[in-house]
Design an enzyme around this catalytic site. Structure first.
Site, PDB file in Angstrom:
ATOM      1  CG  ASN A 197       9.606  -5.840  19.492  1.00  0.00           C
ATOM      2  OD1 ASN A 197       8.829  -5.435  18.632  1.00  0.00           O
ATOM      3  ND2 ASN A 197      10.519  -6.769  19.241  1.00  0.00           N
ATOM      4  CB  ALA A 213       4.456 -13.435  13.487  1.00  0.00           C
ATOM      5  CE1 TYR A 257       4.304 -15.611   8.233  1.00  0.00           C
ATOM      6  CE2 TYR A 257       3.215 -16.040   6.131  1.00  0.00           C
ATOM      7  CZ  TYR A 257       3.170 -15.568   7.434  1.00  0.00           C
ATOM      8  OH  TYR A 257       2.000 -15.070   7.936  1.00  0.00           O
ATOM      9  CG  PHE A 259      -6.687 -17.328   2.561  1.00  0.00           C
ATOM     10  CD1 PHE A 259      -6.997 -17.980   3.745  1.00  0.00           C
ATOM     11  CD2 PHE A 259      -6.398 -18.100   1.453  1.00  0.00           C
ATOM     12  CE1 PHE A 259      -7.032 -19.379   3.826  1.00  0.00           C
ATOM     13  CE2 PHE A 259      -6.433 -19.500   1.508  1.00  0.00           C
ATOM     14  CZ  PHE A 259      -6.749 -20.127   2.704  1.00  0.00           C
ATOM     15  CG  HIS A 266       1.862  -7.848   1.726  1.00  0.00           C
ATOM     16  ND1 HIS A 266       2.399  -7.506   2.925  1.00  0.00           N
ATOM     17  CD2 HIS A 266       1.870  -9.201   1.698  1.00  0.00           C
ATOM     18  CE1 HIS A 266       2.712  -8.593   3.607  1.00  0.00           C
ATOM     19  NE2 HIS A 266       2.400  -9.639   2.881  1.00  0.00           N
ATOM     20  CB  ILE A 321       2.317  -8.129 -12.693  1.00  0.00           C
ATOM     21  CG1 ILE A 321       1.318  -6.988 -12.463  1.00  0.00           C
ATOM     22  CG2 ILE A 321       1.641  -9.500 -12.603  1.00  0.00           C
ATOM     23  CD1 ILE A 321       0.095  -7.028 -13.378  1.00  0.00           C
ATOM     24  CB  ALA A 367      11.801 -17.376  -5.091  1.00  0.00           C
ATOM     25  N   GLY A 368       8.905 -18.652  -4.311  1.00  0.00           N
ATOM     26  CA  GLY A 368       8.060 -18.989  -3.150  1.00  0.00           C
ATOM     27  C   GLY A 368       6.583 -18.698  -3.332  1.00  0.00           C
TER      28      GLY A 368
HETATM   29  N1  UFG Z   1       2.784  -9.383  -6.299  1.00  0.00           N
HETATM   30  C1  UFG Z   1       3.169  -8.716  -7.451  1.00  0.00           C
HETATM   31  N2  UFG Z   1       3.845  -7.540  -7.332  1.00  0.00           N
HETATM   32  C2  UFG Z   1       4.157  -6.992  -6.113  1.00  0.00           C
HETATM   33  C3  UFG Z   1       3.746  -7.678  -4.940  1.00  0.00           C
HETATM   34  C4  UFG Z   1       3.078  -8.878  -5.075  1.00  0.00           C
HETATM   35  O1  UFG Z   1       2.924  -9.175  -8.562  1.00  0.00           O
HETATM   36  O2  UFG Z   1       4.806  -5.929  -6.078  1.00  0.00           O
HETATM   37  C5  UFG Z   1       2.067 -10.645  -6.432  1.00  0.00           C
HETATM   38  C6  UFG Z   1       2.816 -11.803  -5.793  1.00  0.00           C
HETATM   39  O3  UFG Z   1       3.772 -12.329  -6.664  1.00  0.00           O
HETATM   40  C7  UFG Z   1       1.651 -12.746  -5.465  1.00  0.00           C
HETATM   41  C8  UFG Z   1       0.484 -11.798  -5.156  1.00  0.00           C
HETATM   42  O4  UFG Z   1       0.846 -10.550  -5.737  1.00  0.00           O
HETATM   43  O5  UFG Z   1       1.334 -13.489  -6.595  1.00  0.00           O
HETATM   44  C9  UFG Z   1       0.254 -11.599  -3.678  1.00  0.00           C
HETATM   45  O6  UFG Z   1       1.514 -11.294  -3.081  1.00  0.00           O
HETATM   46  P1  UFG Z   1       1.641 -10.592  -1.651  1.00  0.00           P
HETATM   47  O7  UFG Z   1       3.103 -10.300  -1.452  1.00  0.00           O
HETATM   48  O8  UFG Z   1       0.688  -9.458  -1.566  1.00  0.00           O
HETATM   49  O9  UFG Z   1       1.122 -11.688  -0.639  1.00  0.00           O
HETATM   50  P2  UFG Z   1       1.493 -13.246  -0.528  1.00  0.00           P
HETATM   51  O10 UFG Z   1       0.412 -14.012  -1.247  1.00  0.00           O
HETATM   52  O11 UFG Z   1       2.897 -13.535  -0.899  1.00  0.00           O
HETATM   53  O12 UFG Z   1       1.410 -13.491   1.035  1.00  0.00           O
HETATM   54  C10 UFG Z   1       0.306 -13.073   1.777  1.00  0.00           C
HETATM   55  C11 UFG Z   1       0.706 -12.996   3.234  1.00  0.00           C
HETATM   56  C12 UFG Z   1       0.970 -14.353   3.763  1.00  0.00           C
HETATM   57  C13 UFG Z   1      -0.170 -15.304   3.445  1.00  0.00           C
HETATM   58  C14 UFG Z   1      -0.495 -15.290   1.988  1.00  0.00           C
HETATM   59  C15 UFG Z   1      -1.695 -16.186   1.800  1.00  0.00           C
HETATM   60  O13 UFG Z   1       1.853 -12.183   3.404  1.00  0.00           O
HETATM   61  O14 UFG Z   1       1.050 -14.261   5.145  1.00  0.00           O
HETATM   62  O15 UFG Z   1      -0.762 -13.965   1.601  1.00  0.00           O
HETATM   63  O16 UFG Z   1      -2.308 -16.071   0.590  1.00  0.00           O
HETATM   64  F1  UFG Z   1       0.177 -16.550   3.761  1.00  0.00           F
END
Ligand code: UFG
Length: 328
Positions: free
Chosen positions: A32, A80, A146, A174, A194, A212, A286-287
């Site tokens: 879409n 998604a 999520y 991952f 990300h 960070i 958070a999360g």
């Molecule tokens: N982080 C930072 N600064 C940023 C962005 C991220 O420090 O600007 C940190 C986050 O706090 C986290 C790590 O980098 O500790 C990775 O964060 P991301 O946002 O890159 O990814 P997530 O781990 O939150 O999530 C991703 C995918 C999910 C999946 C997950 C599994 O989006 O779909 O990885 O590990 F489930």
């Protein structure tokens, strides 16, 4: 194999389309374009605009191809929402898009007799696991909407598979990053959240610096540990997964990662060897679970899949892709 790629204009869907076509398969993309980009669709794939929350958008494509005498062998679901912090502020959007979208798509597949599905799931289904390495049989206790939405999807697929003789390949990603070697496609969105793309934007001066989030976690350097996998390796696993369920008429669920963890600070240090990375520390987000690393033995055993590209290749390809975007 003839494959319907739902969400094929998005990041992982577009890379999977490239790998399917490189492997000689026929691809039709349904998207879409809410977050996907039409320019990311491989020129050899046929494209139909459609929303998976509207059943007629899917059945129209499935029926047209079947009536033309060439029905789909497999459908892949990539359409998604996937941003952890966004899911905490907009949980209902995640249930609507991810859960209701899949329910509608499954109904259309069953009605039109397409009995093989490859589904994008996530390491977020494990929550904040006790063990440092996650295996597929580990408890699933998501800590954000999520992850909850994707776990609900996995369960829905299992029940529907049992009732309607469907084969599934559920792939738990991952941390996916990097860009195709051609640099034609990569993670190309307006609002990036990300770690790796944000880090690259800081490197390229698109944003002031990288923050960070948290250096007080219970990890060796206090920053969160994740398992980074190159999007091309991940895309190739989808091709193998689809070939497997179709060929064996069996189902599987597998983690896709590298099997190795890097802390946020280690990623920043690895990037700083290649480019300048302005960064500072900020409070926890958070999360975020402290540590998520994949056991990838199952994907290795069943699919013969092993990632070929390391963290350096991930960082370089994302940097080069983002640099190319700036030059456009
Ligand atoms: N982080 C930072 N600064 C940023 C962005 C991220 O420090 O600007 C940190 C986050 O706090 C986290 C790590 O980098 O500790 C990775 O964060 P991301 O946002 O890159 O990814 P997530 O781990 O939150 O999530 C991703 C995918 C999910 C999946 C997950 C599994 O989006 O779909 O990885 O590990 F489930």
């Amino acid at each position: 194999m003839k494959v319907l790629v739902v969400g094929g204009a998005g990041y992982i869907g577009s890379h999977t389309t490239y790998e399917l076509i490189r492997a000689g398969h026929e691809v039709v993309v349904l998207d879409n374009l809410a977050t996907g980009n039409i320019k990311s669709i491989h020129p050899s794939a046929r494209f139909f605009w459609g929303d998976i929350r509207r059943k007629s958008d899917i059945t129209r494509v499935l029926q047209a191809e079947a009536q033309a005498g060439k029905p789909f062998d497999v459908a892949m679901h990539f359409a998604a929402k996937l941003i952890v912090p966004e899911s905490l502020s907009q949980p209902l959007a995640y249930y609507e898009n991810n859960v209701e979208g899949l329910r509608t798509m499954l109904e259309a597949l069953v009605d039109c007799d397409v009995r093989n599905i490859v589904f994008s799931s996530t390491a977020a289904v494990y929550g904040a696991p006790e063990s440092s390495i996650c295996s597929e049989g580990d408890p699933t206790v998501p800590i954000n909407p999520y992850g909850e939405s994707k776990l609900a999807c996995e369960k829905m697929i299992e029940w529907v598979a049992a009732a309607h003789d469907l084969n599934y390949c559920i792939l738990r990603y991952f941390n996916v990053a990097g860009a195709d070697a051609s640099l034609e496609i990569g993670l190309d969105k307006d609002q990036l959240t990300h770690l790796i793309p944000v880090l690259m934007q800081a490197s390229l001066g698109i944003r002031e610096q990288l923050y960070i989030y948290g250096n007080d976690y219970d990890t060796p350097d206090g920053t969160c540990i994740r398992d980074y996998v190159h999007v091309t390796d991940l895309a190739q696993a989808h091709v193998l997964g689809a070939e497997y369920i179709l060929g064996k008429q069996a189902s599987l669920r597998a983690n896709l990662g590298s099997g190795t963890g890097f802390s946020v600070k280690e990623v920043v240090d690895a990037a700083a060897k290649l480019f300048e990375v302005p960064f500072s520390y900020a409070p926890r987000r958070a999360g975020d679970p402290p540590k998520l690393i994949a056991s990838i033995e199952h994907a290795q055993e069943v699919l013969g899949w092993k990632p070929q590209l390391d963290l350096r290749a991930i960082l370089e390809s994302d940097y080069n892709f983002r640099k190319k975007l700036l030059e456009r």
